[in-house]
Design a protein around this motif. Structure first.
Motif, mmCIF file in Angstrom:
data_model
loop_
_atom_site.group_PDB
_atom_site.id
_atom_site.type_symbol
_atom_site.label_atom_id
_atom_site.label_comp_id
_atom_site.label_asym_id
_atom_site.label_seq_id
_atom_site.Cartn_x
_atom_site.Cartn_y
_atom_site.Cartn_z
ATOM 1 N N TRP A 166 0.791 -1.223 0.000
ATOM 2 C CA TRP A 166 0.000 0.000 0.000
ATOM 3 C C TRP A 166 0.827 1.278 0.000
ATOM 4 O O TRP A 166 0.524 2.208 -0.753
ATOM 5 C CB TRP A 166 -1.009 -0.013 1.161
ATOM 6 N N PRO A 167 1.883 1.373 0.816
ATOM 7 C CA PRO A 167 2.704 2.586 0.734
ATOM 8 C C PRO A 167 3.314 2.775 -0.638
ATOM 9 O O PRO A 167 3.402 3.897 -1.130
ATOM 10 C CB PRO A 167 3.799 2.356 1.780
ATOM 11 N N GLY A 175 0.517 4.071 -2.727
ATOM 12 C CA GLY A 175 0.162 5.438 -2.317
ATOM 13 C C GLY A 175 1.209 6.449 -2.741
ATOM 14 O O GLY A 175 0.909 7.437 -3.427
ATOM 15 N N TRP A 176 2.454 6.231 -2.314
ATOM 16 C CA TRP A 176 3.519 7.174 -2.650
ATOM 17 C C TRP A 176 3.746 7.225 -4.152
ATOM 18 O O TRP A 176 4.002 8.289 -4.726
ATOM 19 C CB TRP A 176 4.824 6.808 -1.940
ATOM 20 N N VAL A 180 1.582 6.670 -6.687
ATOM 21 C CA VAL A 180 0.547 7.427 -7.393
ATOM 22 C C VAL A 180 0.727 8.924 -7.159
ATOM 23 O O VAL A 180 0.673 9.739 -8.087
ATOM 24 C CB VAL A 180 -0.861 6.976 -6.926
ATOM 25 N N VAL A 181 0.949 9.280 -5.902
ATOM 26 C CA VAL A 181 1.060 10.706 -5.580
ATOM 27 C C VAL A 181 2.291 11.318 -6.235
ATOM 28 O O VAL A 181 2.234 12.397 -6.829
ATOM 29 C CB VAL A 181 1.094 10.883 -4.051
ATOM 30 N N ALA A 210 1.624 11.702 -9.894
ATOM 31 C CA ALA A 210 0.717 12.820 -10.176
ATOM 32 C C ALA A 210 1.441 14.149 -10.040
ATOM 33 O O ALA A 210 1.274 15.055 -10.859
ATOM 34 C CB ALA A 210 -0.477 12.778 -9.230
ATOM 35 N N LEU A 211 2.260 14.270 -9.008
ATOM 36 C CA LEU A 211 2.960 15.540 -8.803
ATOM 37 C C LEU A 211 3.959 15.804 -9.925
ATOM 38 O O LEU A 211 4.021 16.915 -10.465
ATOM 39 C CB LEU A 211 3.681 15.538 -7.452
ATOM 40 N N VAL A 245 4.042 14.615 -13.027
ATOM 41 C CA VAL A 245 3.361 14.914 -14.294
ATOM 42 C C VAL A 245 2.777 16.317 -14.260
ATOM 43 O O VAL A 245 2.927 17.106 -15.207
ATOM 44 C CB VAL A 245 2.250 13.873 -14.565
ATOM 45 N N SER A 246 2.086 16.678 -13.147
ATOM 46 C CA SER A 246 1.417 17.981 -13.132
ATOM 47 C C SER A 246 2.435 19.114 -13.095
ATOM 48 O O SER A 246 2.219 20.154 -13.722
ATOM 49 C CB SER A 246 0.456 18.088 -11.949
ATOM 50 N N VAL A 247 3.549 18.937 -12.383
ATOM 51 C CA VAL A 247 4.556 20.001 -12.344
ATOM 52 C C VAL A 247 5.202 20.169 -13.710
ATOM 53 O O VAL A 247 5.369 21.292 -14.204
ATOM 54 C CB VAL A 247 5.612 19.710 -11.257
ATOM 55 N N LEU A 306 3.923 19.371 -16.666
ATOM 56 C CA LEU A 306 2.942 19.969 -17.572
ATOM 57 C C LEU A 306 2.695 21.432 -17.236
ATOM 58 O O LEU A 306 2.626 22.287 -18.118
ATOM 59 C CB LEU A 306 1.620 19.203 -17.502
ATOM 60 N N GLY A 307 2.570 21.731 -15.941
ATOM 61 C CA GLY A 307 2.204 23.088 -15.544
ATOM 62 C C GLY A 307 3.314 24.087 -15.756
ATOM 63 O O GLY A 307 3.079 25.196 -16.232
ATOM 64 N N PHE A 308 4.526 23.710 -15.390
ATOM 65 C CA PHE A 308 5.634 24.661 -15.476
ATOM 66 C C PHE A 308 6.459 24.499 -16.736
ATOM 67 O O PHE A 308 7.081 25.437 -17.211
ATOM 68 C CB PHE A 308 6.547 24.520 -14.247
ATOM 69 N N GLY A 315 1.170 28.128 -12.974
ATOM 70 C CA GLY A 315 1.789 26.818 -12.780
ATOM 71 C C GLY A 315 1.119 26.052 -11.655
ATOM 72 O O GLY A 315 0.697 24.905 -11.813
ATOM 73 N N PHE A 341 -2.426 25.078 -12.294
ATOM 74 C CA PHE A 341 -2.515 23.874 -13.110
ATOM 75 C C PHE A 341 -2.262 22.618 -12.287
ATOM 76 O O PHE A 341 -2.999 21.634 -12.397
ATOM 77 C CB PHE A 341 -1.524 23.922 -14.286
ATOM 78 N N VAL A 342 -1.216 22.669 -11.441
ATOM 79 C CA VAL A 342 -0.893 21.493 -10.618
ATOM 80 C C VAL A 342 -2.114 21.087 -9.795
ATOM 81 O O VAL A 342 -2.496 19.914 -9.729
ATOM 82 C CB VAL A 342 0.309 21.798 -9.697
ATOM 83 N N PHE A 380 -4.926 19.595 -11.885
ATOM 84 C CA PHE A 380 -4.602 18.220 -12.266
ATOM 85 C C PHE A 380 -4.938 17.278 -11.126
ATOM 86 O O PHE A 380 -5.543 16.220 -11.324
ATOM 87 C CB PHE A 380 -3.105 18.145 -12.623
ATOM 88 N N LEU A 381 -4.552 17.684 -9.899
ATOM 89 C CA LEU A 381 -4.846 16.841 -8.733
ATOM 90 C C LEU A 381 -6.350 16.737 -8.492
ATOM 91 O O LEU A 381 -6.832 15.756 -7.934
ATOM 92 C CB LEU A 381 -4.154 17.407 -7.489
ATOM 93 N N PHE A 421 -8.190 13.666 -9.573
ATOM 94 C CA PHE A 421 -8.133 12.467 -8.743
ATOM 95 C C PHE A 421 -9.260 12.406 -7.735
ATOM 96 O O PHE A 421 -9.683 11.326 -7.337
ATOM 97 C CB PHE A 421 -6.777 12.394 -8.017
ATOM 98 N N SER A 426 -2.509 -0.366 6.414
ATOM 99 C CA SER A 426 -2.659 0.916 5.719
ATOM 100 C C SER A 426 -4.113 1.242 5.430
ATOM 101 O O SER A 426 -4.453 2.384 5.188
ATOM 102 C CB SER A 426 -1.908 0.898 4.392
ATOM 103 N N LEU A 450 0.007 6.383 7.233
ATOM 104 C CA LEU A 450 0.594 6.509 5.896
ATOM 105 C C LEU A 450 -0.017 7.689 5.147
ATOM 106 O O LEU A 450 0.692 8.510 4.543
ATOM 107 C CB LEU A 450 0.344 5.221 5.112
ATOM 108 N N TRP A 451 -1.358 7.805 5.232
ATOM 109 C CA TRP A 451 -2.039 8.802 4.406
ATOM 110 C C TRP A 451 -1.775 10.209 4.922
ATOM 111 O O TRP A 451 -1.678 11.159 4.138
ATOM 112 C CB TRP A 451 -3.524 8.468 4.330
ATOM 113 N N ILE A 511 1.594 11.112 3.535
ATOM 114 C CA ILE A 511 1.497 11.521 2.126
ATOM 115 C C ILE A 511 0.919 12.924 2.035
ATOM 116 O O ILE A 511 1.350 13.767 1.223
ATOM 117 C CB ILE A 511 0.635 10.514 1.345
#
Lengths: 284, 544
Positions: free
Chosen positions: A14-15, A18-19, A21-22, A25-26, A28-30, A32-34, B275, B278-279, B282-283, B286, B498, B504-505, B508
């Protein structure tokens, strides 16, 4: 899987999910955005990466210290409501102002309550209003024969002092503090034209409600209280704004409004304001 | 319900007691904006009303409801009295005092800043103080939920926390994170200025801090409804929950992805760079996922129930469901509104399409549909489920309850569909009076009148709600069925740690929030973009 080695160990799926995916996402978005969005925009088709990142953050390359425009701009007034101006006004000494005001009573009346239709009541008026008008008289932005000479004899501190004095005088204009008790009849459905203009304005002509700046129920720094003011004075000033003779209003707001008003409306508004908002109307 | 029955009941009563006057205000506001004559037609009254309606509906009703549900769920799902009941009562009192302070100040006309505060507008310190007490008092609830879940896990090592408690604790943790934005804004910027301890306000910093709260708070409102979807509805429909794991994942995803997305409420703000906008957009994609999961899970669970009741064929199970059960009816109606409202939300989060409807009536209509419709109808249904367990008296009439739900659904649709249309026609929001003789405004008139009628229907429904709850409060005491939460098709014997806890969450989330908000907030300490505040009611005649 009851003892699955805790949430932060890598052998636990799970970690990782979790880590992963996050982080994905970060990233890709950074990127694309910047990297993409900021680079390919209308005015500059392809910026270099560093400039694109700065633009994405909001720091544009044309950010530079402001320079004085040459020649100097022709503005309606020299006064802007900056913190330093507001501090100067707040530093006014009413006792010293009383001494200076001995020169004002001849026209503006004993303790600032005017007995003549030509000269406005100053008692109770906001000190910011008096300070600004004195400055406009001094620089000639507001031409009115006698007041030009009077204002040139006063320094900035004198203006602040005499403004503080008049603001504290009783029996004059009620304070404009933005508060009013809600009452029916303050929408476009109101039949009395002066009351309708005062509280609802006229959207078709682009006229905001007078009360939004002059009260009751709104205020703007620099917009004088109109309640209990001399009616002929209000009407005369509206006519001067309409003709462009008086032009010291910021952004031409009063000129734009007054140009749209008919003479009957100006008269009705002057009467409406001079009769309203007596001492009993101020909420303390 | 052991010691928490009265605690939960009082929380619910406060929530619904302020709900009804707020609905009255809403109906009046709709009338005031319309071409029809309204009593007390004064724009100052309108903005006072909008502030009161917004503050009550957004902060008071929702917080008290979530707290009440949390205490009820903690006691019933964990099967033992809640620990820390004294602290819970103290929290309740603090929240109530804060509510009274805020409401009284708004009614006195000294806080017409709308529920989003709109700095550099400045209200009376009593308003900010009241909201602060309400939010701070609810932090006691947050701690108690985490504490009770932790104690139960310690006493039942290796066992999965019941889904209802897991979900309500996720709600509480989310509220803890979410409230941090508004609390820092209140304590750091608005309260000091309103107490004259500072002379200026940084509206960019205040708005960016508030945006942390602004989106995540809607998930704080929504999660109690999802708790009902997952743990109450399948049981009431006579079936089972399709998947316990999907439920846990949903609440975890809602917790993680509803927070670092607030900038999508700030698209039109110039003080933030594209910027990071947009970030965060995008999130935002989800956070749509858990809702899609929920719709799937819920429909699957209902199909299980329908087929168990004898429904046959592709869609025959739909008709076989017990639609005369208030909570089942509420789910059906809620899913319709969730679909429409969610679609509108997808438009709002897309920067370019958002520009078309920014600051128009589309926005107000969207959140009345999704929150006032899809979520609040589940609040009603949850109340109908909980009342007998809290009072020991049966619900007075299921038929009446179903009528009330149908009326609410009809009212919401009649209010919000025309309101979306006027938004597309360009009607601005937060405007008290319109000149309907203007050719640009005139075409919106019939739609606004339709919304007025919808508002009247909502008012009838709200009155009916209170009548049903009052009638269910009195009457013969009868031993109520104990609270039974839905069983999953495959009830888990063990669950990964988890999915049984939040360490964990939360970890994150710390990283996500730092990356998403670190620069947008940090930049204001370099920019130093403060301005004088505009007090809605000035303290004196001095210039400042």
């Amino acid at each position: 899987m009851a003892h699955d080695r805790g949430p932060f160990k890598l052998s636990n799926p799970w970690p990782v999910i979790g880590w992963g995916v996050v982080a994905g996402a970060l990233v890709v978005s950074v990127v694309l955005g910047f990297g993409v969005l900021s680079r390919f925009q209308q005015n500059a088709p392809t910026l270099d990466l560093w400039a694109a990142i700065c633009r994405g953050l909001g720091i544009t390359s044309d950010t530079a210290p402001a320079t004085q425009p040459q020649p100097a701009l022709n503005t309606p007034t020299r006064i802007a409501w900056t913190p330093s101006t507001l501090e100067q006004i707040a530093s006014g000494d009413a006792e010293r102002g009383a001494f200076i005001a001995m020169n004002c009573v001849a026209c503006h009346g004993q303790r600032g309550v005017s007995g003549s239709d030509v000269y406005p009541t100053l008692a109770g008026m906001s000190p910011a209003v008096i300070y600004k008008q004195l400055d406009d008289f001094r620089t000639g932005k507001r031409p009115w024969g006698v007041m030009g000479g009077v204002a040139k004899a006063l320094s900035d501190q004198d203006s602040a002092d005499v403004a503080a004095y008049f603001a504290s005088q009783p029996n004059g204009l009620p304070p404009v503090d933005g508060y009013r008790v809600p009452e029916p009849g303050r929408s476009l459905r109101e039949t009395n034209p002066a009351k309708r203009l005062a509280f609802a304005g006229d959207p078709a002509r682009g006229i905001p409600p007078c009360a939004a700046c002059h009260g009751q129920g709104g205020y703007k720094i620099g917009a004088p209280a109109l309640q209990q003011q001399r009616p002929d004075y209000i009407e005369a000033e509206l006519q001067f704004f309409a003709q462009g003779v008086r032009a010291n209003d910021i952004f031409g707001q009063m000129r734009n409004i007054a140009k749209q008003l008919t003479p009957d409306e100006m008269h009705a508004l002057a009467l409406f304001y001079s009769e309203s908002g007596g001492p009993q109307a101020s909420i303390r | 319900m052991q010691n928490s029955g009265r605690l939960a009941l009082l929380h619910f009563w406060v929530a619904f007691a302020v709900f009804l006057p707020a609905v009255v205000l809403g109906a009046w506001q709709m009338l005031m904006r319309s071409p029809l004559p309204a009593p007390l037609d004064d724009p100052d009254a309108y903005y006072t009303s909008v502030t009161l309606h917004g503050t009550v509906m957004a902060y008071v009703v929702t917080t008290f409801f979530a707290m009440g549900l949390g205490y009820a769920v903690a006691a019933t799902s964990l099967g033992r009295p809640i620990r820390g009941a004294t602290a819970a009562w103290i929290g309740f009192i603090i929240c109530l005092v804060g509510t009274v302070m805020a409401v009284a100040t708004i009614l006195s006309g000294r806080a017409s800043v709308l529920y989003t505060f709109y700095p550099p507008l400045l209200a009376s310190a009593y308003y900010y103080g009241g909201v602060f007490l309400l939010v701070a008092g609810s932090m006691i609830w947050v701690v108690l939920m985490i504490y009770n879940m932790g104690l139960w896990k310690r006493d039942n090592p290796g066992h999965p926390v019941p889904l209802a408690m897991f979900a309500m604790t996720a709600t509480a943790i989310l509220w803890g994170w979410s409230a941090s934005g508004v609390v820092i804004e209140l304590l750091g910027i608005l309260l000091p200025r309103s107490l004259a301890l500072t002379t200026e306000i940084d509206p960019g910093l205040a708005r960016t801090l508030f945006s942390i709260t602004l989106h995540s708070i809607v998930y704080f409102w929504l999660m109690p409804a999802y708790v009902a979807f997952y743990t109450l509805v399948p049981q009431a429909a006579g079936g089972r929950l399709y998947s316990d794991t999907m439920g846990r994942l949903t609440f975890i995803m809602l917790l993680v992805f509803s927070l670092p997305v607030g900038l999508h409420h700030m698209f039109a703000d110039p003080e933030l760079g594209d910027g990071f906008k947009f970030v965060q957009s995008f999130l935002t994609f989800f956070v749509a996922l858990p809702t899609l999961l929920t719709v799937f899970s819920l429909t699957a669970s209902l199909e299980i129930a329908g087929r168990a009741r004898g429904g046959k064929g592709l869609l025959g199970w739909v008709a076989a469901l017990p639609w005369n059960e208030p909570i089942v009816l509420a789910v059906g109606l809620s899913l319709v509104m969730l679909g429409l409202g969610g679609f509108g939300g997808l438009i709002n989060m897309s920067y370019a399409m958002n520009s078309m409807i920014h600051n128009t009536s589309w926005v107000t209509s969207h959140f009345h549909l999704i929150f006032g419709g899809a979520v609040v109808i589940m609040y009603f249904a949850t109340a109908y489920e909980m009342w007998p367990r809290m009072t020991g008296r049966p619900l007075r009439s299921k038929t009446l309850a179903c009528w009330q739900l149908w009326l609410w659904f009809a009212g919401i649709m009649i209010v919000t569909i025309p309101w979306h249309i006027t938004g597309l026609m360009g009607q601005p929001r937060r405007v008290a009076i319109f000149d309907y003789s203007d050719p640009f405004v005139a075409p919106t008139a019939p739609w606004v009148i339709a919304s007025v009628i919808g508002g009247a229907i909502l008012l009838v429904s709200a009155i009916l709600l209170i009548v049903i709850l009052l009638l269910s409060q009195v009457g013969e005491r009868k031993l109520a069925e104990p609270m039974r939460y839905a069983l999953a098709v495959n009830p888990p014997r063990t669950v990964p740690s988890s999915l049984n806890g939040f360490a964990l969450w939360n970890g994150i989330l710390v990283v996500l929030m730092l990356v998403a908000y670190g620069y947008p907030i940090g930049q204001f300490f370099v920019l130093k973009s403060t301005v004088p505040a505009y007090e809605v009611v000035r303290a004196s005649n001095e210039a400042r």
